[in-house]
Write a protein that holds these residues in place. Sequence first.
Motif, short mmCIF file in Angstrom:
data_model
loop_
_atom_site.label_atom_id
_atom_site.label_comp_id
_atom_site.label_asym_id
_atom_site.label_seq_id
_atom_site.Cartn_x
_atom_site.Cartn_y
_atom_site.Cartn_z
N LEU A 166 -14.16 -6.97 -39.34
CA LEU A 166 -14.66 -6.03 -38.08
C LEU A 166 -15.35 -4.90 -38.25
O LEU A 166 -16.39 -4.30 -37.55
CB LEU A 166 -13.42 -6.01 -37.31
CG LEU A 166 -12.50 -6.98 -36.67
CD1 LEU A 166 -11.36 -6.50 -35.90
CD2 LEU A 166 -13.64 -7.86 -35.76
N PHE A 167 -14.72 -3.92 -39.33
CA PHE A 167 -15.37 -2.97 -39.68
C PHE A 167 -16.96 -3.18 -40.62
O PHE A 167 -17.80 -2.48 -40.20
CB PHE A 167 -14.41 -2.06 -40.75
CG PHE A 167 -13.57 -1.42 -39.90
CD1 PHE A 167 -13.58 -0.25 -39.25
CD2 PHE A 167 -12.23 -1.92 -39.71
CE1 PHE A 167 -12.49 0.45 -38.73
CE2 PHE A 167 -11.04 -1.32 -39.10
CZ PHE A 167 -11.22 -0.18 -38.34
N VAL A 168 -16.85 -4.28 -41.23
CA VAL A 168 -17.91 -4.69 -41.97
C VAL A 168 -19.13 -5.04 -41.11
O VAL A 168 -20.45 -4.69 -41.11
CB VAL A 168 -17.76 -5.95 -42.94
CG1 VAL A 168 -19.09 -6.48 -43.53
CG2 VAL A 168 -16.86 -5.44 -44.01
N GLY A 169 -18.77 -5.54 -39.92
CA GLY A 169 -19.68 -6.18 -38.84
C GLY A 169 -20.37 -4.96 -38.07
O GLY A 169 -21.50 -4.86 -37.82
N ALA A 170 -19.17 -4.12 -37.80
CA ALA A 170 -19.80 -2.88 -36.87
C ALA A 170 -20.67 -2.01 -37.72
O ALA A 170 -21.97 -1.66 -37.29
CB ALA A 170 -18.50 -2.08 -36.71
N TYR B 210 -34.30 -4.71 -30.30
CA TYR B 210 -34.04 -4.14 -31.75
C TYR B 210 -32.47 -4.24 -31.51
O TYR B 210 -31.62 -4.90 -32.48
CB TYR B 210 -34.64 -3.02 -32.18
CG TYR B 210 -36.17 -3.12 -32.31
CD1 TYR B 210 -36.82 -3.72 -33.37
CD2 TYR B 210 -36.94 -2.37 -31.34
CE1 TYR B 210 -38.05 -3.93 -33.64
CE2 TYR B 210 -38.16 -2.38 -31.48
CZ TYR B 210 -38.71 -3.10 -32.45
OH TYR B 210 -40.19 -3.12 -32.69
N ARG B 211 -31.99 -4.05 -30.51
CA ARG B 211 -30.58 -3.74 -30.23
C ARG B 211 -29.71 -5.23 -30.49
O ARG B 211 -28.89 -5.48 -30.87
CB ARG B 211 -30.20 -3.04 -28.86
CG ARG B 211 -30.33 -1.76 -29.05
CD ARG B 211 -29.76 -0.98 -28.04
NE ARG B 211 -30.10 -1.24 -26.53
CZ ARG B 211 -31.29 -0.61 -25.96
NH1 ARG B 211 -31.78 0.57 -26.56
NH2 ARG B 211 -31.66 -0.77 -24.71
N LEU B 212 -30.77 -6.20 -29.62
CA LEU B 212 -30.38 -7.68 -29.43
C LEU B 212 -30.45 -8.12 -30.89
O LEU B 212 -29.60 -9.01 -31.18
CB LEU B 212 -30.80 -8.17 -28.39
CG LEU B 212 -30.71 -7.78 -27.13
CD1 LEU B 212 -31.62 -8.53 -25.97
CD2 LEU B 212 -29.39 -7.91 -26.54
N ALA B 213 -31.45 -8.04 -31.46
CA ALA B 213 -31.57 -8.71 -32.52
C ALA B 213 -30.59 -8.31 -33.95
O ALA B 213 -29.99 -9.11 -34.95
CB ALA B 213 -32.95 -8.36 -33.42
N ALA B 214 -30.39 -7.00 -33.68
CA ALA B 214 -29.21 -6.48 -34.64
C ALA B 214 -27.82 -6.96 -34.48
O ALA B 214 -27.00 -7.06 -35.49
CB ALA B 214 -29.28 -4.93 -34.63
N LEU B 215 -27.54 -7.73 -33.47
CA LEU B 215 -26.37 -8.25 -33.08
C LEU B 215 -25.96 -9.38 -34.02
O LEU B 215 -24.98 -9.92 -34.10
CB LEU B 215 -26.20 -8.64 -31.66
CG LEU B 215 -26.11 -7.67 -30.65
CD1 LEU B 215 -26.14 -8.15 -29.28
CD2 LEU B 215 -24.73 -6.88 -30.81
N ALA B 216 -27.10 -9.89 -34.75
CA ALA B 216 -26.75 -11.07 -35.75
C ALA B 216 -25.96 -10.60 -36.70
O ALA B 216 -25.10 -11.57 -37.19
CB ALA B 216 -28.37 -11.39 -36.27
N ALA B 217 -26.08 -9.54 -37.03
CA ALA B 217 -25.03 -9.15 -38.33
C ALA B 217 -23.94 -9.28 -37.99
O ALA B 217 -22.89 -9.65 -38.38
CB ALA B 217 -25.58 -7.61 -38.92
N PRO B 218 -23.15 -8.56 -36.95
CA PRO B 218 -21.90 -8.56 -36.60
C PRO B 218 -21.37 -9.87 -36.08
O PRO B 218 -20.34 -10.27 -36.44
CB PRO B 218 -21.52 -7.59 -35.50
CG PRO B 218 -23.10 -7.37 -34.84
CD PRO B 218 -23.76 -7.53 -35.93
N LEU B 219 -22.28 -10.72 -35.53
CA LEU B 219 -21.90 -12.09 -35.02
C LEU B 219 -21.56 -12.84 -36.33
O LEU B 219 -20.73 -13.67 -36.34
CB LEU B 219 -23.16 -12.80 -34.31
CG LEU B 219 -23.30 -12.20 -32.96
CD1 LEU B 219 -24.35 -12.81 -32.29
CD2 LEU B 219 -21.91 -12.54 -31.78
N VAL B 220 -22.42 -12.54 -37.52
CA VAL B 220 -22.09 -13.29 -38.82
C VAL B 220 -20.88 -13.07 -39.16
O VAL B 220 -20.02 -13.86 -39.75
CB VAL B 220 -23.12 -13.16 -39.81
CG1 VAL B 220 -22.94 -13.67 -41.15
CG2 VAL B 220 -24.61 -13.53 -39.37
N MET B 221 -20.39 -11.76 -39.43
CA MET B 221 -18.97 -11.22 -39.80
C MET B 221 -18.04 -11.86 -38.80
O MET B 221 -16.94 -12.15 -39.38
CB MET B 221 -19.22 -9.92 -39.77
CG MET B 221 -19.68 -9.29 -41.13
SD MET B 221 -21.34 -9.61 -41.29
CE MET B 221 -21.93 -8.99 -42.77
#
Length: 225
Positions: free
Chosen positions: A141-145, A105-116
């Motif tokens: 950067l803040f949106v992605g985090a 789940y931690r890895l999958a959630a990286l999709a969001a900040p990677l898009v930003m």
Amino acid sequence: MLNHDIELICNGLLCLGALTGFVYSLVRFFKPRKALYLKMVGCALGCMFIERLYGFVQYLVVGDLTQSFQIGTFGTIGCYLFILSANYGAIDSLMDDGSAEIRKYRLAALAAPLVMLAAAIVILFSPSLPGRKITCVIEELFVGASAYYSLKHLIISRKYADFLTELKLFHLISLLLAAGTTVENLMWCYQVKVQALWYIPYAILLTAMLTLAPFLYKGVRKWNA
């Protein structure tokens, strides 16, 4: 980009939407013995209202937004910083103990900040002025985090965080808010002139501003049901 009158109306609606969400938060969340988590989300909407109020006043008085760093940027950063702090500080440690079971789940959630992050890189190559590009990149950067924890808490299995099930819609709306901000930043920096396209991020942002607090309140109420 939209013509001045339509842009003024759209920014007025966004300002009103953010104010509505903030006032709702004040009424529902800012009471004795209410969780800090709720108040932090309310503060996020307050920051969003400040940012949109600045934009509305700029259009009303000057006729356009500055293409460099401006005070409203602090409102955007503050909004996502509050959402990030709420999700990371108050919730995340309750459902993620750092075990290998949660790793997917931690890895999958990286999709969001990677898009930003990808959006930030694209913005750097835009024809916009350097000040505007740097401002939007900082915002991303803040949106992605913030989006990382929203996505993580949205997709995690009920097995590991049963109490988060009632907040799924809230986290989905948080992601919509982040997506709306990112699309708006991209369109600003690339100076999109097709008026109809501007209604897309504005509609997303307005919907998120109006529904973020109510969905959070609805989810939290079910904890006590």
